[in-house]
Design a protein around this motif. Sequence first.
Motif, PDB file in Angstrom:
ATOM      1  N   VAL A   1      12.601  -0.880  14.448  1.00  0.00           N
ATOM      2  CA  VAL A   1      13.522  -1.765  15.168  1.00  0.00           C
ATOM      3  C   VAL A   1      12.737  -2.542  16.218  1.00  0.00           C
ATOM      4  O   VAL A   1      11.945  -1.965  16.968  1.00  0.00           O
ATOM      5  N   CYS A   2      12.958  -3.841  16.275  1.00  0.00           N
ATOM      6  CA  CYS A   2      12.420  -4.687  17.339  1.00  0.00           C
ATOM      7  C   CYS A   2      13.575  -5.135  18.224  1.00  0.00           C
ATOM      8  O   CYS A   2      14.629  -5.557  17.723  1.00  0.00           O
ATOM      9  N   ILE A   3      13.388  -5.038  19.513  1.00  0.00           N
ATOM     10  CA  ILE A   3      14.406  -5.443  20.490  1.00  0.00           C
ATOM     11  C   ILE A   3      13.833  -6.575  21.331  1.00  0.00           C
ATOM     12  O   ILE A   3      12.738  -6.453  21.886  1.00  0.00           O
ATOM     13  N   VAL A   4      14.570  -7.672  21.428  1.00  0.00           N
ATOM     14  CA  VAL A   4      14.167  -8.791  22.276  1.00  0.00           C
ATOM     15  C   VAL A   4      15.036  -8.773  23.526  1.00  0.00           C
ATOM     16  O   VAL A   4      16.250  -8.982  23.453  1.00  0.00           O
ATOM     17  N   GLY A   5      14.433  -8.490  24.671  1.00  0.00           N
ATOM     18  CA  GLY A   5      15.139  -8.441  25.942  1.00  0.00           C
ATOM     19  C   GLY A   5      15.046  -7.073  26.579  1.00  0.00           C
ATOM     20  O   GLY A   5      15.452  -6.075  25.978  1.00  0.00           O
ATOM     21  N   GLY A   6      14.512  -7.026  27.807  1.00  0.00           N
ATOM     22  CA  GLY A   6      14.280  -5.763  28.488  1.00  0.00           C
ATOM     23  C   GLY A   6      15.213  -5.520  29.652  1.00  0.00           C
ATOM     24  O   GLY A   6      14.795  -4.957  30.670  1.00  0.00           O
TER      25      GLY A   6
ATOM     26  N   LEU B   1       9.974  -3.027  22.032  1.00  0.00           N
ATOM     27  CA  LEU B   1      10.797  -3.855  22.920  1.00  0.00           C
ATOM     28  C   LEU B   1       9.918  -4.931  23.543  1.00  0.00           C
ATOM     29  O   LEU B   1       8.842  -4.640  24.071  1.00  0.00           O
ATOM     30  N   ILE B   2      10.410  -6.171  23.498  1.00  0.00           N
ATOM     31  CA  ILE B   2       9.662  -7.335  23.980  1.00  0.00           C
ATOM     32  C   ILE B   2      10.449  -8.009  25.097  1.00  0.00           C
ATOM     33  O   ILE B   2      11.666  -8.194  24.990  1.00  0.00           O
TER      34      ILE B   2
ATOM     35  N   VAL C   1       9.018   4.477  23.101  1.00  0.00           N
ATOM     36  CA  VAL C   1       9.220   3.047  22.876  1.00  0.00           C
ATOM     37  C   VAL C   1       7.960   2.283  23.272  1.00  0.00           C
ATOM     38  O   VAL C   1       7.388   2.511  24.347  1.00  0.00           O
ATOM     39  N   ARG C   2       7.527   1.372  22.419  1.00  0.00           N
ATOM     40  CA  ARG C   2       6.397   0.497  22.737  1.00  0.00           C
ATOM     41  C   ARG C   2       6.953  -0.753  23.424  1.00  0.00           C
ATOM     42  O   ARG C   2       7.656  -1.560  22.794  1.00  0.00           O
ATOM     43  N   ILE C   3       6.658  -0.909  24.687  1.00  0.00           N
ATOM     44  CA  ILE C   3       7.179  -2.019  25.485  1.00  0.00           C
ATOM     45  C   ILE C   3       6.072  -3.036  25.707  1.00  0.00           C
ATOM     46  O   ILE C   3       4.953  -2.685  26.115  1.00  0.00           O
ATOM     47  N   TYR C   4       6.396  -4.301  25.460  1.00  0.00           N
ATOM     48  CA  TYR C   4       5.461  -5.402  25.699  1.00  0.00           C
ATOM     49  C   TYR C   4       6.115  -6.393  26.654  1.00  0.00           C
ATOM     50  O   TYR C   4       7.169  -6.963  26.354  1.00  0.00           O
ATOM     51  N   GLU C   5       5.502  -6.586  27.814  1.00  0.00           N
ATOM     52  CA  GLU C   5       6.001  -7.546  28.798  1.00  0.00           C
ATOM     53  C   GLU C   5       5.190  -8.839  28.710  1.00  0.00           C
ATOM     54  O   GLU C   5       4.165  -8.908  28.027  1.00  0.00           O
ATOM     55  N   ARG C   6       5.712  -9.881  29.404  1.00  0.00           N
ATOM     56  CA  ARG C   6       5.063 -11.204  29.409  1.00  0.00           C
ATOM     57  C   ARG C   6       4.768 -11.665  27.979  1.00  0.00           C
ATOM     58  O   ARG C   6       3.708 -12.212  27.683  1.00  0.00           O
ATOM     59  N   THR C   7       5.756 -11.427  27.114  1.00  0.00           N
ATOM     60  CA  THR C   7       5.636 -11.759  25.688  1.00  0.00           C
ATOM     61  C   THR C   7       6.824 -12.624  25.294  1.00  0.00           C
ATOM     62  O   THR C   7       7.939 -12.131  25.107  1.00  0.00           O
ATOM     63  N   LEU C   8       6.596 -13.902  25.210  1.00  0.00           N
ATOM     64  CA  LEU C   8       7.656 -14.861  24.897  1.00  0.00           C
ATOM     65  C   LEU C   8       7.844 -14.979  23.392  1.00  0.00           C
ATOM     66  O   LEU C   8       6.883 -15.168  22.644  1.00  0.00           O
ATOM     67  N   VAL C   9       9.098 -14.868  22.954  1.00  0.00           N
ATOM     68  CA  VAL C   9       9.426 -15.036  21.536  1.00  0.00           C
ATOM     69  C   VAL C   9       9.644 -16.516  21.253  1.00  0.00           C
ATOM     70  O   VAL C   9      10.438 -17.179  21.925  1.00  0.00           O
ATOM     71  N   HIS C  10       8.937 -17.036  20.262  1.00  0.00           N
ATOM     72  CA  HIS C  10       9.067 -18.442  19.877  1.00  0.00           C
ATOM     73  C   HIS C  10      10.078 -18.648  18.756  1.00  0.00           C
ATOM     74  O   HIS C  10      10.883 -19.583  18.794  1.00  0.00           O
TER      75      HIS C  10
END
Length: 433
Positions: free
Chosen positions: A39-44, A64-65, A208-217
């Motif tokens: 599962v990929c989640i956009v929004g923290g 999570l991005i 959960v693998r969290i990635y910050e400062r990662t903009l989804v295009h």
Amino acid sequence: MNLLFANDTRGAYPQSWYAATAEPLEPFAPLKGQIKADVCIVGGGFTGLSAALHLAKAGQDVVLIDAHRVGFGASGRNGGQLGSGQRQDQQALETSVGKEDARKFWELGEAAKQLVRDLVCEHSIECYLRDGIADAATSPAAANELVEYAEHMDRNYGYAMDVLDKDGFAALCPSPDYHGGIVDQGAAHLHPLRLALGLAQAAAKAGVRIYERTLVHEIHEGNPVTVQCEAGRVQADHLILACNGYLGGLNRQVAARVMPINNFIVATEPLGSRTTEVLTQDIAVADDRFVVNYFRLSHDGRLLFGGGESYGYRFPNDIRAVVRKPLLKVFPHLHDVKLDYAWGGTLGITVKRMPYMARPAANILNASGYSGHGVGNAIQAGKMMADAVAGQSSGFDTFAALRSPRFPGGGTLRSPILALAMTWYALRDRLGV
């Protein structure tokens, strides 16, 4: 213009009292390269963090991005009120969806409050959770309506609230602006950014693998779904959109039904012995204006006061001046008090002021548009989407069955049309109509 960057420094929390009194987590690294997940989640924010935590506890591999930091958006900036029920009150829901479904939404609202309390307890999150929210009436007629509402809730739902006349409310909240109110001791208030950071810490601990400062295009639908970011991409069996007012153009179906608006809060200097000039009990207050004033005392004795909205992309140049006007209408005796902090935030609203939950595609879930009632709703929505991924979608489907109209005007004209409508209702507030 992208709302994610219109008013804020990239990767930095706003200069709010919340940010000044939270314990920041070590930054999570940006995403680089290609990875896979269940599962990929956009929004923290609350929605995404809750979904991530519950999915990870169920054994899912979760990514999570967030374009900024976890808790960066409305989840870390709001009024901190954990209200009962839904954004629409029970009488309005009974009219719009019928008594049977209205009761379901009431029970879901009660479960949302309990979920937040359980998570705070389970993960030892120090977010200054305190009981009590008062609804304040700005006219005698509104005070009578609140009395009738309290009687309705007691009679039909077995839910008791304290009813205060004008003098009783003044003893609680010494403001000349109010004519009575009700106090809901089953509701609560808290430090929202501390709650968001506590959920993020728990999610990371759960794997959960969290990635910050990662903009989804871009999002490419399919099986798997592909989430294309600046320096990498995620392929996942399921995608959860948890962007609320910051969705932008990532999904047109959602964007047509969830409108971003801006709201503003100030924190005064510590009031010391003057706290009793604001509130004589440690509760939160929200009034009945169309553009709601909401306030409470902080744990260090400041008045946190929210008021004023804007409907474009940019925050006003002087947020203090915007919020000082409604603050002094409610508390004219605080004219000499310094405002130490002032900040704005973007939230998502819907036409019906109920959350918008939907499946834009077979393996994509969305929850957003909490319309100012997001502390409980959002955290519960995250859990509901986690359950739905596992095939247990009854709660999610209850909200998804609600009709959620598009905003008029499409992508080009909806903001100007909304601004005209909101300005008219705000003018009615100021004129006392």
